[in-house]
Design a protein around this motif. Structure first.
Motif, PDB file in Angstrom:
ATOM      1  N   GLY A  43       0.801  -1.203  -0.163  1.00 42.15           N
ATOM      2  CA  GLY A  43      -0.069   0.032  -0.083  1.00 42.15           C
ATOM      3  C   GLY A  43       0.907   1.169  -0.067  1.00 42.15           C
ATOM      4  O   GLY A  43       0.260   2.527   0.423  1.00 42.15           O
ATOM      5  N   LEU A  44       1.934   1.240  -0.454  1.00 39.24           N
ATOM      6  CA  LEU A  44       2.893   2.339  -0.482  1.00 39.24           C
ATOM      7  C   LEU A  44       2.696   3.129  -1.819  1.00 39.24           C
ATOM      8  O   LEU A  44       3.309   4.476  -1.852  1.00 39.24           O
ATOM      9  CB  LEU A  44       4.384   1.818  -0.297  1.00 39.24           C
ATOM     10  CG  LEU A  44       4.585   1.062   0.994  1.00 39.24           C
ATOM     11  CD1 LEU A  44       5.884   0.774   1.213  1.00 39.24           C
ATOM     12  CD2 LEU A  44       4.245   2.122   2.233  1.00 39.24           C
ATOM     13  N   ASP A  45       2.471   2.479  -2.711  1.00 43.35           N
ATOM     14  CA  ASP A  45       2.078   3.262  -4.019  1.00 43.35           C
ATOM     15  C   ASP A  45       0.857   3.779  -4.325  1.00 43.35           C
ATOM     16  O   ASP A  45       0.026   3.323  -3.846  1.00 43.35           O
ATOM     17  CB  ASP A  45       2.316   2.128  -5.123  1.00 43.35           C
ATOM     18  CG  ASP A  45       3.649   1.551  -5.192  1.00 43.35           C
ATOM     19  OD1 ASP A  45       4.631   2.012  -5.021  1.00 43.35           O
ATOM     20  OD2 ASP A  45       3.898   0.235  -5.491  1.00 43.35           O
ATOM     21  N   LEU A  46       0.786   5.054  -4.833  1.00 39.52           N
ATOM     22  CA  LEU A  46      -0.383   5.663  -5.051  1.00 39.52           C
ATOM     23  C   LEU A  46      -0.750   5.728  -6.540  1.00 39.52           C
ATOM     24  O   LEU A  46       0.213   5.842  -7.304  1.00 39.52           O
ATOM     25  CB  LEU A  46      -0.118   7.244  -4.711  1.00 39.52           C
ATOM     26  CG  LEU A  46      -0.057   7.676  -3.151  1.00 39.52           C
ATOM     27  CD1 LEU A  46       0.173   8.939  -3.045  1.00 39.52           C
ATOM     28  CD2 LEU A  46      -1.282   7.150  -2.522  1.00 39.52           C
ATOM     29  N   THR A  47      -2.040   5.181  -6.698  1.00 45.30           N
ATOM     30  CA  THR A  47      -2.426   5.042  -8.081  1.00 45.30           C
ATOM     31  C   THR A  47      -3.485   6.222  -8.421  1.00 45.30           C
ATOM     32  O   THR A  47      -4.545   6.082  -7.508  1.00 45.30           O
ATOM     33  CB  THR A  47      -3.090   3.480  -8.174  1.00 45.30           C
ATOM     34  OG1 THR A  47      -2.150   2.404  -7.820  1.00 45.30           O
ATOM     35  CG2 THR A  47      -3.732   3.290  -9.435  1.00 45.30           C
ATOM     36  N   LYS A  48      -3.361   6.525  -9.569  1.00 42.34           N
ATOM     37  CA  LYS A  48      -4.336   7.704 -10.001  1.00 42.34           C
ATOM     38  C   LYS A  48      -5.666   6.912 -10.491  1.00 42.34           C
ATOM     39  O   LYS A  48      -5.575   5.677 -11.182  1.00 42.34           O
ATOM     40  CB  LYS A  48      -3.862   8.419 -11.082  1.00 42.34           C
ATOM     41  CG  LYS A  48      -2.582   9.327 -10.670  1.00 42.34           C
ATOM     42  CD  LYS A  48      -2.034  10.283 -11.713  1.00 42.34           C
ATOM     43  CE  LYS A  48      -0.752  10.758 -11.366  1.00 42.34           C
ATOM     44  NZ  LYS A  48      -0.213  11.708 -12.622  1.00 42.34           N
ATOM     45  N   SER A  49      -6.831   7.349 -10.453  1.00 46.81           N
ATOM     46  CA  SER A  49      -7.920   6.751 -10.827  1.00 46.81           C
ATOM     47  C   SER A  49      -8.015   6.602 -12.169  1.00 46.81           C
ATOM     48  O   SER A  49      -7.155   7.354 -13.006  1.00 46.81           O
ATOM     49  CB  SER A  49      -9.206   7.584 -10.556  1.00 46.81           C
ATOM     50  OG  SER A  49      -9.241   8.674 -11.282  1.00 46.81           O
ATOM     51  N   PRO A  50      -8.627   5.906 -12.930  1.00 47.43           N
ATOM     52  CA  PRO A  50      -8.878   5.865 -14.624  1.00 47.43           C
ATOM     53  C   PRO A  50      -9.150   6.882 -15.103  1.00 47.43           C
ATOM     54  O   PRO A  50      -8.589   7.370 -16.090  1.00 47.43           O
ATOM     55  CB  PRO A  50      -9.985   4.639 -14.596  1.00 47.43           C
ATOM     56  CG  PRO A  50      -9.909   3.772 -13.437  1.00 47.43           C
ATOM     57  CD  PRO A  50      -9.576   4.618 -12.375  1.00 47.43           C
ATOM     58  N   VAL A  51     -10.181   7.823 -14.472  1.00 49.23           N
ATOM     59  CA  VAL A  51     -10.415   9.079 -15.087  1.00 49.23           C
ATOM     60  C   VAL A  51      -9.022   9.970 -15.191  1.00 49.23           C
ATOM     61  O   VAL A  51      -8.649  10.664 -15.960  1.00 49.23           O
ATOM     62  CB  VAL A  51     -11.692   9.620 -14.485  1.00 49.23           C
ATOM     63  CG1 VAL A  51     -11.625  10.949 -14.925  1.00 49.23           C
ATOM     64  CG2 VAL A  51     -12.924   8.799 -14.692  1.00 49.23           C
TER      65      VAL A  51
END
Length: 311
Positions: A43-51
């Motif tokens: 849970g250390l990486d931040l993922t941008k939403s598909p939009v």
């Protein structure tokens, strides 16, 4: 003349509408999406939403406020001087300052035939209820939960074995075209609004993890609808003993079948399981950590023969 649009959305469902509006030549001045979320094993990486990702590909600036409680966030929204905001599965209730923060208001693409299935999970709830059809509606938003007047409706049939994933994919394309048409009519000053009827209101509550468990004491029809509504995500499941060990098994597809017995009892060698009334045949399954498999392949590594009880 193209509309100045603020687009507000988060999941993959919303991307088709964003792209459709961009392709229609509208000036999308900003995109609002939920903030990047923790991902990865730790849970250390931040993922941008598909939009968020789609907007960056289109070269559109993206804003990700947690909410609109801060005055500076409200002012930033209004400073775009947009004609309209288009909202598709954004994930936040919008305050009146945002609803009234554009020249023509906010229009929402909602995946049900309102007023049926207002709320967070209209696709899954429609299938769970055994609805024969649903659709996409474009409505002008007000301060209620999916209560605004309707501008445009597109209906989609729900097949007897259609899954939540399949309906999701059909509706996202229908919704994109519906919003493209609605914005064209709005631009032309020809978008009529019809108040929702007071009768027939149902709420589509968010899917809770606790309700994903399959209860074979239900009728076969209800069990089948439950399974397909939750496929592929989050997935309906049961537990059974496999090779002396109790395992959780996700069910991704099923069919109504003939047979009767104690609820949860496996009736044959092709995974027909007795329900409170009737039976279902499980046709696609997945063990924890495994791949989704057709029942015939699943059974090679997980013998669930007659007399086994699923619970």
């Amino acid at each position: 003349m193209a509309l100045r649009i603020i687009f507000m959305g988060t999941p993959e469902f919303s991307v088709s509408t964003l792209r459709a509006l961009a392709e229609a030549g509208h000036d999308i001045v900003a995109v609002y999406s939920q903030p990047p979320r923790p991902a990865g094993r730790r849970g250390l990486d931040l993922t941008k939403s598909p939009v968020h990702q789609a907007a960056e590909q289109l070269g559109i600036p993206v804003l990700t406020p947690l909410n609109f409680k801060a005055e500076e966030d409200r002012q930033a929204f209004q400073a775009f001087e947009a004609d309209v905001a288009v909202v598709v599965a954004y994930g936040l209730l919008l305050p009146e300052a945002i609803l009234n923060g554009t020249r023509l208001g906010c229009y929402n693409g909602h995946a049900s035939l309102l007023p049926r299935w207002r709320g967070a999970a209209p696709i899954q709830r429609a299938i769970m209820a055994g609805d024969a059809e649903t659709g996409m509606m474009v409505m002008k938003m007000d301060k209620g939960l999916d209560t605004g007047p309707v501008a445009l409706t597109r209906t989609v049939a729900i097949g007897p074995d259609m899954t939540g994933g399949e309906l999701h994919d059909a509706l996202k394309l229908v919704g994109a075209e519906a919003m493209r048409e609605a914005m064209a009519r709005l631009e032309a000053g020809d978008l009529a609004l019809t108040p929702q009827p007071a009768e027939g209101v149902l709420y589509a509550a968010k899917i809770d993890k606790a309700e994903t468990h399959i209860d074979f004491s239900w009728s076969a029809g209800d069990v089948h609808n439950h399974i397909r509504a939750l496929s592929p995500f989050p997935g309906a499941w049961f537990e059974a003993e496999i090779n002396g060990r109790v395992e959780r098994i996700k069910v991704l597809a099923s069919q109504l079948a003939q047979g009767s017995g104690k609820p949860g009892e496996v009736l044959d060698d092709v995974l027909t399981i007795a329900c409170g009334e009737g039976a279902v045949r499980l046709t696609r399954l997945q063990k924890a950590g495994g791949k989704p498999l057709p029942a015939v392949d699943f059974l090679r590594g997980a013998p669930l023969g007659p007399g086994t009880v699923a619970h």
